[in-house]
Enzyme design. Structure first.
Site, PDB file in Angstrom:
ATOM      1  N   CYS A   1     -21.246   8.095 -22.371  1.00 36.26           N
ATOM      2  CA  CYS A   1     -21.517   7.136 -23.446  1.00 36.26           C
ATOM      3  C   CYS A   1     -20.908   5.762 -23.147  1.00 36.26           C
ATOM      4  O   CYS A   1     -19.739   5.677 -22.769  1.00 36.26           O
ATOM      5  CB  CYS A   1     -20.917   7.709 -24.720  1.00 36.26           C
ATOM      6  SG  CYS A   1     -20.975   6.580 -26.095  1.00 36.26           S
TER       7      CYS A   1
ATOM      8  N   ARG B   1     -34.272   6.692 -28.654  1.00 36.87           N
ATOM      9  CA  ARG B   1     -33.368   7.078 -29.716  1.00 36.87           C
ATOM     10  C   ARG B   1     -32.490   5.924 -30.186  1.00 36.87           C
ATOM     11  O   ARG B   1     -32.158   5.803 -31.342  1.00 36.87           O
ATOM     12  CB  ARG B   1     -32.494   8.208 -29.173  1.00 36.87           C
ATOM     13  CG  ARG B   1     -31.343   8.588 -30.045  1.00 36.87           C
ATOM     14  CD  ARG B   1     -30.534   9.682 -29.376  1.00 36.87           C
ATOM     15  NE  ARG B   1     -29.236   9.778 -29.999  1.00 36.87           N
ATOM     16  CZ  ARG B   1     -28.293  10.586 -29.588  1.00 36.87           C
ATOM     17  NH1 ARG B   1     -28.498  11.363 -28.588  1.00 36.87           N
ATOM     18  NH2 ARG B   1     -27.143  10.618 -30.191  1.00 36.87           N
TER      19      ARG B   1
HETATM   20  P1  IMP Z   1     -19.829  14.920 -23.755  1.00 38.54           P
HETATM   21  O1  IMP Z   1     -19.638  16.333 -24.191  1.00 38.54           O
HETATM   22  O2  IMP Z   1     -18.531  14.166 -23.682  1.00 38.54           O
HETATM   23  O3  IMP Z   1     -20.576  14.835 -22.472  1.00 38.54           O
HETATM   24  O4  IMP Z   1     -20.675  14.175 -24.897  1.00 38.54           O
HETATM   25  C1  IMP Z   1     -21.913  14.635 -25.345  1.00 38.54           C
HETATM   26  C2  IMP Z   1     -22.302  13.868 -26.585  1.00 38.54           C
HETATM   27  O5  IMP Z   1     -22.468  12.465 -26.290  1.00 38.54           O
HETATM   28  C3  IMP Z   1     -23.622  14.256 -27.199  1.00 38.54           C
HETATM   29  O6  IMP Z   1     -23.544  15.395 -27.998  1.00 38.54           O
HETATM   30  C4  IMP Z   1     -24.018  13.010 -28.001  1.00 38.54           C
HETATM   31  O7  IMP Z   1     -23.396  12.979 -29.257  1.00 38.54           O
HETATM   32  C5  IMP Z   1     -23.428  11.889 -27.165  1.00 38.54           C
HETATM   33  N1  IMP Z   1     -24.446  11.238 -26.337  1.00 38.54           N
HETATM   34  C6  IMP Z   1     -25.468  11.788 -25.651  1.00 38.54           C
HETATM   35  N2  IMP Z   1     -26.133  10.867 -24.939  1.00 38.54           N
HETATM   36  C7  IMP Z   1     -25.527   9.689 -25.180  1.00 38.54           C
HETATM   37  C8  IMP Z   1     -25.741   8.366 -24.721  1.00 38.54           C
HETATM   38  O8  IMP Z   1     -26.608   8.078 -23.898  1.00 38.54           O
HETATM   39  N3  IMP Z   1     -24.913   7.417 -25.234  1.00 38.54           N
HETATM   40  C9  IMP Z   1     -23.934   7.692 -26.127  1.00 38.54           C
HETATM   41  N4  IMP Z   1     -23.655   8.933 -26.534  1.00 38.54           N
HETATM   42  C10 IMP Z   1     -24.449   9.937 -26.080  1.00 38.54           C
END
Ligand code: IMP
Length: 498
Positions: free
Chosen positions: A313, A414
Site C-alpha cells: 500500500c 477501485r
Molecule cells: P497486507 O496483508 O499487509 O499485504 O495487506 C493487505 C491489505 O492491503 C488488503 O486486505 C487491503 O485492505 C489493502 N490493499 C490491497 N491492495 C491495496 C492497494 O493497492 N493499496 C492500498 N491498500 C491495499
C-alpha cells in the site's frame, strides 16, 4: 483550521507487546479455542463462525477459488476478489460451494458416448469417476479411471466399459449427509449414487470426502455441509454482482473499499439488506469510531478496519490518509463495545492491512479484533492464484495491490479511476502449503493466549494486558551481540559494546 488535530502519533501493531497473565493448569494449546464470529446475526443459529481467526484479503494475487476451498477447510475464509468480471467471480463461488458438500453433482456421461470423448471431459474436470445416464436420463452405471485404458478403449462405448447399475449399491432419496455417509460405509464401496424413485441421479457421495471431513476438523460449512464462501463486491456494479453471487449461493458479502465511510457504501449495504436480507454484509474499511457507527447503522454485520498499512500500500504516501492499525483497532473496539452495551449487538471487527507476522495477529486479537485479514501472508502460499517464479535461485510468488497498475487493468477501478496508483507490485517468498504454515501460526497464537490465561478469543479480549515498547526494546527482542550460525558471518553486524 482543521476540524480535528490529534498530536499523539498513531501506533502500529509492532509497537505493542503483551504482558503475561496468570495461566491456569488447563489453559494449554489443546484446550484453547480460536473460534470467532465472522458476522453478527440476530438468529444465533445462522451466525457464521470462523474456527481460526484468519481471512485472506480480497485481492487478485491472494484469494481465488483454491484459496477459498483450502482456507475454509482449515477453518478460515478467503474473501474472493471482485476485481474481475461478475461471471468469473460467481464461478469461483460456485466452485467453492460445489467443492464438496458431501453431496456432489458431477457431470454425467451418456451411455453411448465413446471413451475418448469422456477422457477429454475428464482431463478438464479433474474427476475420475462419472455417473452414466441412458437415453431417458436415467442412471445407468458408473465409469471410473479403472474401467478403461485410453490406449486400448478409446473407441469403445462407455456402456461397454462401465459398471452397470445392477452391480452398484445406490441410495434412494437420501437427503441427510450422515445417513448417506453411513450407507456408503456399509456398502464397502468408494462412491454412493443417490437416485430418486424414478431412477434419476440426484447426487453422489464419495468416501474420500468422508475421509476429508475427518482430516479437516475445523472446516467451516453451511447447514448442508457445504463450505462457506465469502465474496467481495465494489460499490459500482454491486447490484448485478450481488445477484450473480447469490445465484452462486454465496454465504457472506464483503464490500471491498479502501475508504468505507461513504454514502456509496451505506447505499450498497442498505440495498443488499433490503433485497437479500439473509446475506450478511461486511463493511469497510474504516479507521475511526464515526466510520464504524456509520456503517453499522447502515446495516453492516461486521466491519473491516485499517487504511494505509498494507505491505503493498502506498496510500499514505500518495494521499496522506491512513492510521496505524493498533490505534485504529483501539478506537473502533471501544466504539464497538459501546454499541454492544447500547444495543446488545456484537459486531465483529476484522483488522486489515500490515499484519505481517504472527505476533501482529496476536496483538490485533489482544487489542479486541475478532479476526485478521492478510494479503501478503496468504500470497506466499501454494494455494494463492499466482504461479511460482525463480529469482536468484529463490522461489517467489508475485504479489500486487488492488490499487496497483496491474490490478487496475480491471475496469471497475477501485481507487481513483486510474489517475494515480495506491499500490505497488512485487514478490514474496514462496512458503509452501497453507496447511503447514497455518499449523505453526496457530500454535504461536494459542501459545500467546495461554501466556495471558485466555482459553478463547473472547477471554483474550478481556484478559490481555499490553504495553507500548520503545524502538530499543524492539531491537533487544531480536537476536543481538552474537553471530548467527545460520548466516554468513561476513554479512552480520556484531554490535556488542564490550
Ligand atoms: P497486507 O496483508 O499487509 O499485504 O495487506 C493487505 C491489505 O492491503 C488488503 O486486505 C487491503 O485492505 C489493502 N490493499 C490491497 N491492495 C491495496 C492497494 O493497492 N493499496 C492500498 N491498500 C491495499
Amino acid at each position: 483550521m482543521a476540524k480535528k488535530i490529534i498530536t499523539e502519533p498513531s501506533r502500529t501493531l509492532m509497537e505493542y507487546r503483551l504482558l503475561p497473565g496468570y495461566t491456569p493448569a488447563d489453559c494449554n494449546p489443546n484446550n484453547i479455542s480460536l473460534r470467532t464470529p465472522l458476522v453478527y446475526s440476530e438468529d444465533n443459529e445462522k451466525k457464521y463462525y470462523l474456527n481460526i481467526p484468519l481471512v485472506s484479503a480480497a485481492m487478485q494475487s491472494v484469494s481465488g477459488d483454491q484459496m477459498g476451498i483450502e482456507l475454509a477447510k482449515l477453518g478460515g475464509a478467503a474473501f474472493i476478489f471482485c476485481s474481475q468480471s461478475t461471471e468469473s467471480e460467481a464461478k469461483m463461488v460456485r466452485k467453492i460451494k460445489n467443492h464438496k458438500a458431501g453431496f456432489v453433482k458431477p457431470k454425467t456421461m451418456k451411455a453411448d458416448m465413446k471413451v475418448k470423448e469422456m477422457f477429454e471431459i475428464r482431463k478438464d474436470s479433474g474427476h475420475s469417476t462419472f455417473p452414466v445416464v441412458d437415453e431417458n436420463g436415467l442412471f445407468a452405471g458408473l465409469i471410473s479411471k479403472w474401467d478403461y485404458d485410453v490406449s486400448l478403449h478409446a473407441d469403445c462405448l462407455i456402456k461397454d466399459r462401465m459398471i452397470k447399475k445392477e452391480n452398484i449399491q445406490v441410495g434412494t432419496n437420501i437427503t441427510d449427509l450422515i445417513e448417506a455417509n453411513r450407507a456408503l460405509l456399509e456398502s464397502h464401496k468408494s462412491v454412493l449414487p443417490i437416485l430418486d424413485e424414478e431412477g434419476k441421479l440426484i447426487s453422489m457421495v464419495f468416501r474420500k470426502d468422508i475421509n476429508d471431513q475427518l482430516d479437516f476438523p475445523l472446516e467451516i460449512h453451511d447447514k448442508k455441509k457445504r463450505l462457506i464462501s465469502v465474496a467481495a463486491i465494489n460499490t459500482h456494479d454491486f447490484q448485478e454482482r450481488v445477484r450473480a453471487l447469490v445465484d452462486a449461493e454465496v454465504d457472506v458479502i464483503a464490500i471491498d473499499s479502501s475508504d468505507g465511510y461513504t454514502q456509496y457504501q451505506a447505499d450498497a449495504i442498505k440495498w443488499i439488506n433490503e433485497n437479500y436480507p439473509t446475506i450478511p454484509v461486511i463493511g469497510g474499511n474504516i479507521i475511526t469510531k464515526e466510520g464504524f457507527r456509520f456503517l453499522v447503522e447502515a446495516g453492516a454485520k461486521a466491519i473491516k478496519v485499517g487504511m494505509g498499512g498494507g505491505s503493498i500500500c502506498i496510500t499514505q504516501e500518495q494521499k496522506g490518509t491512513g492510521r496505524g492499525l493498533a490505534t485504529t483497532i483501539i478506537e473502533v473496539i471501544e466504539e464497538r463495545d459501546k454499541y454492544f452495551k447500547e444495543t446488545g449487538k456484537y459486531i465483529p471487527v476484522a483488522a486489515d492491512g500490515g499484519v505481517t507476522s504472527t505476533k501482529d495477529v496476536t496483538i490485533a486479537l489482544a487489542l479486541g479484533a475478532d479476526y485478521v485479514m492478510m494479503g501478503r501472508y496468504f500470497a506466499r502460499m501454494e494455494e494463492s492464484p499466482t504461479d511460482k517464479i525463480v529469482v536468484n535461485n529463490r522461489v517467489m510468488k508475485p504479489y500486487w495491490g488492488e490499487g496497483s497498475t496491474r490490478a487496475q487493468n480491471w475496469k471497475a477501478r477501485r481507487y481513483n479511476q486510474g489517475k494515480f496508483v495506491e499500490g505497488v507490485e512485487g514478490m514474496v517468498e514462496y512458503a509452501g502449503h497453507l496447511r503447514d504454515n497455518l499449523e505453526e501460526t496457530l500454535a504461536k497464537i494459542k501459545s500467546s493466549m495461554g501466556t495471558c490465561g485466555a482459553m478463547n478469543i473472547s477471554e483474550f479480549h478481556d484478559l490481555a494486558e499490553l504495553e507500548v515498547v520503545s524502538a530499543l526494546s524492539i531491537r533487544e527482542g531480536k537476536p543481538h551481540d552474537i553471530y548467527l550460525s545460520s548466516e554468513n558471518i561476513d554479512n552480520q553486524d556484531y554490535n556488542s559494546l564490550e
